[in-house]
Design a protein around this motif. Structure first.
Motif, mmCIF file in Angstrom:
data_model
loop_
_atom_site.group_PDB
_atom_site.id
_atom_site.type_symbol
_atom_site.label_atom_id
_atom_site.label_comp_id
_atom_site.label_asym_id
_atom_site.label_seq_id
_atom_site.Cartn_x
_atom_site.Cartn_y
_atom_site.Cartn_z
ATOM 1 N N ARG A 259 -38.768 -5.707 -36.148
ATOM 2 C CA ARG A 259 -39.348 -4.952 -35.038
ATOM 3 C C ARG A 259 -39.920 -5.863 -33.961
ATOM 4 O O ARG A 259 -40.071 -5.462 -32.814
ATOM 5 N N LEU A 260 -40.244 -7.074 -34.345
ATOM 6 C CA LEU A 260 -40.782 -8.041 -33.385
ATOM 7 C C LEU A 260 -39.643 -8.712 -32.623
ATOM 8 O O LEU A 260 -38.721 -9.262 -33.233
ATOM 9 N N ARG A 261 -39.726 -8.658 -31.308
ATOM 10 C CA ARG A 261 -38.727 -9.297 -30.468
ATOM 11 C C ARG A 261 -39.416 -10.143 -29.397
ATOM 12 O O ARG A 261 -40.539 -9.840 -28.983
ATOM 13 N N LEU A 262 -38.712 -11.177 -28.987
ATOM 14 C CA LEU A 262 -39.266 -12.064 -27.971
ATOM 15 C C LEU A 262 -39.500 -11.300 -26.671
ATOM 16 O O LEU A 262 -38.666 -10.504 -26.238
ATOM 17 N N GLY A 263 -40.645 -11.549 -26.050
ATOM 18 C CA GLY A 263 -40.968 -10.917 -24.788
ATOM 19 C C GLY A 263 -41.713 -9.610 -24.898
ATOM 20 O O GLY A 263 -42.129 -9.054 -23.878
ATOM 21 N N VAL B 259 -45.142 -11.766 -26.896
ATOM 22 C CA VAL B 259 -44.542 -12.378 -28.082
ATOM 23 C C VAL B 259 -43.630 -13.504 -27.633
ATOM 24 O O VAL B 259 -42.686 -13.302 -26.866
ATOM 25 N N ARG B 260 -43.925 -14.692 -28.110
ATOM 26 C CA ARG B 260 -43.141 -15.877 -27.767
ATOM 27 C C ARG B 260 -42.820 -16.646 -29.054
ATOM 28 O O ARG B 260 -43.356 -16.350 -30.125
ATOM 29 N N SER B 261 -41.959 -17.623 -28.919
ATOM 30 C CA SER B 261 -41.643 -18.489 -30.050
ATOM 31 C C SER B 261 -42.525 -19.734 -30.005
ATOM 32 O O SER B 261 -42.895 -20.217 -28.928
ATOM 33 N N ARG B 262 -42.850 -20.216 -31.184
ATOM 34 C CA ARG B 262 -43.644 -21.444 -31.236
ATOM 35 C C ARG B 262 -42.862 -22.622 -30.671
ATOM 36 O O ARG B 262 -43.424 -23.504 -30.027
ATOM 37 N N GLU C 133 -45.033 -16.056 -32.169
ATOM 38 C CA GLU C 133 -46.459 -16.095 -31.880
ATOM 39 C C GLU C 133 -46.753 -15.169 -30.705
ATOM 40 O O GLU C 133 -45.839 -14.713 -30.012
ATOM 41 N N VAL C 134 -48.025 -14.908 -30.492
ATOM 42 C CA VAL C 134 -48.465 -14.124 -29.338
ATOM 43 C C VAL C 134 -49.291 -15.044 -28.454
ATOM 44 O O VAL C 134 -50.272 -15.642 -28.912
ATOM 45 N N VAL C 135 -48.889 -15.148 -27.203
ATOM 46 C CA VAL C 135 -49.600 -15.986 -26.237
ATOM 47 C C VAL C 135 -50.590 -15.108 -25.488
ATOM 48 O O VAL C 135 -50.218 -14.097 -24.887
#
Length: 373
Positions: free
Chosen positions: A265-269, A67-70, A204-206
């Protein structure tokens, strides 16, 4: 009379000799038969087999990613220097204008003081020359030279003031600090990345796409995202970006899947799985790649008959995938095929069929590529 008596004796002697030889031969045959092992039945070769079935209606391709940021902004200083303060840590939520790091202002302060002194002198000279010009003691060109010197000194002072302000690295927008690459006491150059600022509202998901899967994907293709940390969390997503160039090391194509409605619930990384449905594959037969046997350059499979004899049958492959192949023709649903050791069989050979265990769902990009960074 004695002659006949001796003849009878000779006949009886011959008869006894024949009986002894016959008895010995019979005894030898009996003993030989007792010592010979019984002929065992034919041992059949065990072979892994599997019943051919249609691909599942909900069959999907699953990729593992991060999970990353756009919008991930690399932050750096515009001048070189030594870091003397870094008040934020990794994962800190910051606001616009908040100080993130600071350089030693010693050199920039001295340069600013020198520029201000030069500016003050240039201003005094310009004012004095203006008075002399009013009295016609100097020419107009001399006054223009002093005015030009004043403007140059003023520009140098503004530049030094800006350089002094560049010793403080501030956040230009709100976001989450991540990937800190510099610490207090470290000397950095101008433009060297110190940390990254990610905007949490555009998650986003990379993922990494193998080249064999690229033709099956398209931009804006619907997907579903699940979290490794919370399997109950599911998010609707869409394929937003697919790189046209493969990574030179992994030979995979970087892709970004935008999450439509992210929550807390979604967190970076976080580690996430992206699931794509493959349309048009629900009517094709699927066989493992290990079941494909090349006969004269054409694909074929070993089919197990009702009498446990194998026969080679040509098939037409529609598409090859990582672990299986999709067939257009050649087999029928419910037929049993050999899925291992296909190069060790001969046509018409009788085997002992062993049911192959169901293979686990492959973690595509997790195993092939993983998240790209």
């Amino acid at each position: 009379m004695w002659f006949f008596f001796w003849k009878v004796i000779d006949v009886m002697h011959a008869l006894c000799h024949w009986l002894v030889r016959s008895t010995a031969l019979a005894l030898y045959i009996a003993l030989s038969a007792c010592g010979k092992p019984e002929v065992a039945g034919e041992v059949l070769q065990p072979v892994l087999t599997q019943v051919v079935a249609l691909t599942a209606d909900d069959e999907a391709t699953i990729y593992s990613g991060e999970v990353r940021s756009r919008y991930e902004i690399p932050l750096s200083f515009r001048i070189p220097g030594k870091i003397i303060a870094r008040p934020v840590d990794n994962g800190r939520l910051v606001k616009p204008g908040e100080e993130l790091a600071r350089l030693d202002p010693g050199d920039s302060s001295l340069a600013l003081r020198a520029a201000e002194a030069t500016l003050a002198q240039a201003r005094a000279e310009m004012l004095r020359y203006r008075q002399l010009r009013q009295k016609n003691f100097i020419s107009a060109s001399a006054l223009e030279a002093r005015e030009t010197a004043f403007k140059t000194a003023q520009a140098q002072t503004d530049l030094a003031r800006n350089q002094s302000a560049y010793t403080v690295l501030s956040a230009e927008q709100s976001g989450v600090i991540g990937a800190i690459a510099a610490e207090v006491g470290q000397v950095v150059s101008a433009g060297q990345i110190v940390m990254r600022l990610a905007r949490p509202e555009t998650l986003e998901v990379v993922i990494a796409i193998p080249e064999s899967r690229v033709p099956a994907l398209r931009l804006q293709q619907p997907a579903e995202v699940t979290l490794w940390a919370d399997t109950q969390a599911r998010y609707a997503a869409v394929l937003r970006e697919l790189s046209p160039v493969a990574d030179p090391v992994t030979r995979t194509y970087a892709a970004r899947v935008a999450i439509r409605q992210a929550d807390q619930r979604l967190r970076l990384g976080m580690t996430a799985s992206v699931r794509f449905r493959q349309a048009g594959e629900d009517s094709r037969l699927s066989v493992p790649l290990s079941a494909i046997f090349q006969q004269d350059g054409q694909p074929a499979v070993w089919v197990v008959g009702a009498d446990k004899r194998v026969a080679l049958r040509p098939v037409r492959v529609a598409a090859y995938r990582e672990t299986n192949a999709l067939l257009d023709s050649g087999l029928q649903r419910g037929e049993r095929i050999v899925v291992a050791g296909v190069h060790k069989l001969t046509s018409g050979e009788t085997i002992r069929a062993v049911e192959a265990a169901a293979a686990p769902l492959p973690a595509t990009a997790a195993s092939v590529a993983g998240p790209t960074r």
